[in-house]
Design a protein around this motif. Structure first.
Motif, PDB file in Angstrom:
ATOM      1  N   GLY A  15       0.811  -1.094   0.016  1.00 17.40           N
ATOM      2  CA  GLY A  15       0.008   0.199  -0.072  1.00 17.40           C
ATOM      3  C   GLY A  15       0.838   1.191  -0.342  1.00 17.40           C
ATOM      4  O   GLY A  15       0.357   2.381   0.492  1.00 17.40           O
ATOM      5  N   LYS A  22      -2.715   9.494  -0.120  1.00 17.13           N
ATOM      6  CA  LYS A  22      -3.399   9.703   0.821  1.00 17.13           C
ATOM      7  C   LYS A  22      -2.760  10.686   1.811  1.00 17.13           C
ATOM      8  O   LYS A  22      -3.440  11.856   2.187  1.00 17.13           O
ATOM      9  N   LYS A 157      -4.225  -1.624   5.681  1.00 17.67           N
ATOM     10  CA  LYS A 157      -5.215  -2.669   5.429  1.00 17.67           C
ATOM     11  C   LYS A 157      -5.869  -3.154   6.995  1.00 17.67           C
ATOM     12  O   LYS A 157      -6.213  -4.255   7.285  1.00 17.67           O
ATOM     13  N   SER A 160      -8.929  -4.807   7.229  1.00 16.18           N
ATOM     14  CA  SER A 160      -9.058  -6.551   6.676  1.00 16.18           C
ATOM     15  C   SER A 160      -8.770  -7.252   7.834  1.00 16.18           C
ATOM     16  O   SER A 160      -8.807  -8.361   7.678  1.00 16.18           O
ATOM     17  N   THR A 183      -7.377   2.522   6.709  1.00 12.48           N
ATOM     18  CA  THR A 183      -8.418   1.574   6.756  1.00 12.48           C
ATOM     19  C   THR A 183      -9.292   1.294   5.592  1.00 12.48           C
ATOM     20  O   THR A 183     -10.247   0.971   5.606  1.00 12.48           O
TER      21      THR A 183
HETATM   22  N1  LIG Z   1      -8.457  -2.487   2.218  1.00 10.77           N
HETATM   23  C1  LIG Z   1      -7.306  -1.550   2.173  1.00 10.77           C
HETATM   24  N2  LIG Z   1      -6.607  -1.940   1.159  1.00 10.77           N
HETATM   25  C2  LIG Z   1      -5.612  -0.961   0.652  1.00 10.77           C
HETATM   26  C3  LIG Z   1      -5.150  -0.023   1.590  1.00 10.77           C
HETATM   27  N3  LIG Z   1      -4.048   0.452   1.232  1.00 10.77           N
HETATM   28  C4  LIG Z   1      -3.819   0.205   0.071  1.00 10.77           C
HETATM   29  N4  LIG Z   1      -4.883  -0.662  -0.319  1.00 10.77           N
HETATM   30  C5  LIG Z   1      -4.813  -1.566  -1.789  1.00 10.77           C
HETATM   31  O1  LIG Z   1      -3.809  -2.288  -1.870  1.00 10.77           O
HETATM   32  C6  LIG Z   1      -3.355  -2.476  -3.103  1.00 10.77           C
HETATM   33  C7  LIG Z   1      -1.731  -2.283  -3.380  1.00 10.77           C
HETATM   34  O2  LIG Z   1      -1.708  -0.933  -2.849  1.00 10.77           O
HETATM   35  P1  LIG Z   1      -0.437  -0.104  -3.649  1.00 10.77           P
HETATM   36  O3  LIG Z   1      -0.633   1.290  -2.785  1.00 10.77           O
HETATM   37  O4  LIG Z   1      -0.320  -0.066  -5.147  1.00 10.77           O
HETATM   38  O5  LIG Z   1       0.764  -0.982  -2.921  1.00 10.77           O
HETATM   39  P2  LIG Z   1       2.343  -0.851  -3.287  1.00 10.77           P
HETATM   40  O6  LIG Z   1       3.097  -0.990  -1.854  1.00 10.77           O
HETATM   41  O7  LIG Z   1       2.529   0.602  -3.908  1.00 10.77           O
HETATM   42  O8  LIG Z   1       2.677  -1.970  -4.099  1.00 10.77           O
HETATM   43  P3  LIG Z   1       3.882  -1.912  -5.224  1.00 10.77           P
HETATM   44  O9  LIG Z   1       4.183  -0.761  -5.869  1.00 10.77           O
HETATM   45  O10 LIG Z   1       3.544  -3.103  -6.289  1.00 10.77           O
HETATM   46  O11 LIG Z   1       5.240  -2.475  -4.577  1.00 10.77           O
HETATM   47  C8  LIG Z   1      -4.218  -1.527  -3.849  1.00 10.77           C
HETATM   48  O12 LIG Z   1      -5.081  -2.303  -4.417  1.00 10.77           O
HETATM   49  C9  LIG Z   1      -4.551  -0.615  -2.783  1.00 10.77           C
HETATM   50  O13 LIG Z   1      -6.101  -0.161  -3.042  1.00 10.77           O
HETATM   51  C10 LIG Z   1      -5.917  -0.248   3.058  1.00 10.77           C
HETATM   52  O14 LIG Z   1      -5.585   0.636   3.978  1.00 10.77           O
HETATM   53  N5  LIG Z   1      -7.182  -0.921   3.032  1.00 10.77           N
END
Ligand SMILES: Nc1nc2c(ncn2[C@@H]2O[C@H](COP(=O)(O)OP(=O)(O)OP(=O)(O)O)[C@@H](O)[C@H]2O)c(=O)[nH]1
Ligand SMILES: [Mg+2]
Length: 206
Positions: A15, A22, A157, A160, A183
């Motif tokens: 995330g 955010k 997350k 979740s 969240t």
């Molecule tokens: N339910 C939930 N989903 C989240 C949250 N934060 C991020 N996500 C979801 O997690 C997934 C991955 O999020 P990214 O922000 O792309 O993750 P990243 O760490 O940048 O991933 P990479 O760039 O591939 O390393 C996405 O589908 C987001 O919408 C959260 O707090 N809650």
């Protein structure tokens, strides 16, 4: 004086990019002028992903080509801030790399750029941890804290999982505070960590 926040974790999908967006949105709500820096130059789609957030939020995104040097991206973001383009730089970084060591090396290089170019700026390194991953999240914190000395953790997350017990070991074993809790997937699904509220939810005791 600008503030620089680097969002890190060497795991994909925790995330980071969403959290960077955010924080930009949050910055806007506090009348800050954020700049998103596309420091994940490793994954081809990462730059575009950040640009989409920038367009939606009406926030400037500083980006280079895929495969470019992340420290150079941060350098340019600092230049943009100095030229009056903003006062809060939020740097997304890569989560998928060839080796673990390369991301740490990259962060050390970013540190050097910030130190030489922006010693007067407030510079914070936040590790993003997926609350659903438990002990694995803690190992990430240990590795990064040891390597680049973190300022805090952002727990994602949290919607979740009912857990988040990693908060305790972060505090007791690494003396590392959780600063924000996320969240959900919306830009507004981020709040400052409230220990009392957390304990209440964790234990179920009022
Ligand atoms: N339910 C939930 N989903 C989240 C949250 N934060 C991020 N996500 C979801 O997690 C997934 C991955 O999020 P990214 O922000 O792309 O993750 P990243 O760490 O940048 O991933 P990479 O760039 O591939 O390393 C996405 O589908 C987001 O919408 C959260 O707090 N809650
Ligand atoms: Mg990302």
């Amino acid at each position: 004086m600008a503030e620089i926040i680097a969002i890190v974790n060497e795991k994909g999908g925790v995330g980071k990019t969403t959290t960077a967006a955010k924080l930009a949105k949050r910055g806007l709500s506090y009348k800050r002028r954020p700049i998103l820096a596309a420091g994940d130059t490793f994954r081809a789609a990462a730059i575009d992903q950040l640009k989409v957030h920038g367009e939606r939020l009406d926030v400037r995104v500083v980006a280079h080509q895929h495969g470019g040097d992340p420290a150079a991206v941060i350098y340019d973001a600092l230049e943009a801030a100095r030229a009056g383009g903003g006062n809060l730089i939020i740097a997304d970084t890569a989560g998928r790399m060839h080796t673990k060591a390369s991301l740490v090396e990259e962060l050390k290089k970013i540190d050097r750029v910030v130190e030489s170019k922006a010693a007067d700026c407030r510079y914070l390194k936040y590790l993003v941890l997926d609350a659903t991953t438990g002990r694995n999240a803690f190992s990430q914190a240990e590795i990064f804290h040891d390597a680049v000395s973190l300022d805090g953790v952002i727990l994602t997350k949290y919607d979740s999982t009912a857990k988040g017990g990693v908060v305790f070991s972060l505090a007791s074993e690494l003396n590392l505070p959780v600063v924000y809790i996320c969240t959900g997937e919306k830009y507004t699904d981020i709040e400052t960590f409230d220990p009392k509220k957390f304990i209440k939810e964790f234990t179920g005791i009022e």
